[in-house]
Design an enzyme around this catalytic site. Sequence first.
Site, PDB file in Angstrom:
ATOM      1  N   GLY A 202       3.007 -12.341  -4.363  1.00 11.88           N
ATOM      2  CA  GLY A 202       2.046 -11.781  -5.186  1.00 11.88           C
ATOM      3  C   GLY A 202       1.696 -10.434  -4.616  1.00 11.88           C
ATOM      4  N   ASP A 203       1.121 -10.372  -3.308  1.00 12.58           N
ATOM      5  CA  ASP A 203       0.797  -8.980  -2.756  1.00 12.58           C
ATOM      6  C   ASP A 203       2.115  -7.839  -2.728  1.00 12.58           C
ATOM      7  OD1 ASP A 203      -2.014  -9.058  -1.661  1.00 12.58           O
ATOM      8  OD2 ASP A 203      -1.151 -10.535  -0.403  1.00 12.58           O
ATOM      9  N   SER A 204       3.203  -8.639  -2.501  1.00 10.87           N
ATOM     10  CA  SER A 204       4.422  -7.621  -2.445  1.00 10.87           C
ATOM     11  C   SER A 204       4.736  -7.082  -3.720  1.00 10.87           C
ATOM     12  CB  SER A 204       5.421  -8.158  -1.907  1.00 10.87           C
ATOM     13  OG  SER A 204       5.235  -8.393  -0.494  1.00 10.87           O
TER      14      SER A 204
END
Length: 408
Positions: free
Chosen positions: A169-171
């Site tokens: 999700g961060d990437s």
Amino acid sequence: MTTPGALDGFRVLELGTLIAGPYCGRLLGDMGADVIKIEAPNRPDPLRDWGQAEGGNQYFWSVHARNKRCVSIDLRVEAGRALFLELVATADVVVESFRPGTLERWRIGYDVLADLNPRLVLARVSGYGQTGPYAERPGYASVAEGISGLRHLNGFPGQAPPRMALSIGDSLAGLFAYQGVLAALLARERTGCGQVVDTALTEAALAVQESTIPDFHKTGHVRQPSGTRLDGIAPSNLYRSRDQLWVIIAANQDTVFRRLAAAMGRAELADDPRYATHTARGTHQDELDAMIGEWAAGLRAAELTELLNRHGVVTGPVNTVAEVMTDPHFLARGLFVEHVDPSIDEGEEGFDPIPPQGVGVVPRLSATRGGVRWGGASRPGTHTDEVLGELGYADDDLAVLRAAGTIG
């Protein structure tokens, strides 16, 4: 040796910590931008302590902080904010990943920044975005993947939905923020003005979910986890070979399925009404998987992939990272590059004569490819004097600021 990047000449100020915002900064740096990562003195980015470490080198950090100059400035004090605003006047982009409202509390919100530098692009990366009832909540990738519905689609029916062993999700949020920055810079060429890029982890995780929204909205269909395959897309699965290795075989397109049938010695399957079309194969997916699985189990993985490649069928192994790093294709493409820590000198404790390798710049540009100029500096504030010196601060000035705790 790196080549000039497409963003050579652009300056980026990176605020915030951990993965999503810094990943956006890393991608901008890969393309040649001068990325200045600003950390608070005595409160560096926690990512410096993540992942595997050896001899003082943090490998997670070396990848996400590559191509960045590390500067320690306390933005919570007036003198630190003044230094930051001097840098803003020279910048094209600011990337921040704080909870919404943080910059405004520090009196460096976009109204202040744009008044000083109207061409500035501000990329704001947060859990839920800058507006909405959840905006002020703290947000991590794991929760963003869950609330967006992405986690629900992972795993096997009836089991707890697992997470990938990555902060995906961060990437994704970092990628969307990067895309937004590039679009805003392009728009600036027409308008002369910067703007705010508002990226939410939740929305980034939702944006990659293909047709799940219209499927539900118009038909009420709720897509479910489907294990190692996609329901109705057949054949496209992994199968165990005779030597107990997993091999992916993807032949869901009509023409490719015909080639798979020929490779199996079952050319008649391509004309069988149960398997001749995409829809029919989806209906008989279990039968196909059982048939292909039985056939694949009679061949060693190397034999299986060689035969399928010869027939033009999409196939490949399920590699570990150890196998990835010896794969002849990746090696021929020069995908793995050294990450040299600029803050450790030869002969110094912690110096490793063999720098760690990481993935190079993706995608490849033919003329302005960019590259990994250096890995992340293991010491906070490595470039503080260098960057502030470019603003005209002399050694005596820096000593005063350092004594006051304004810089690290």
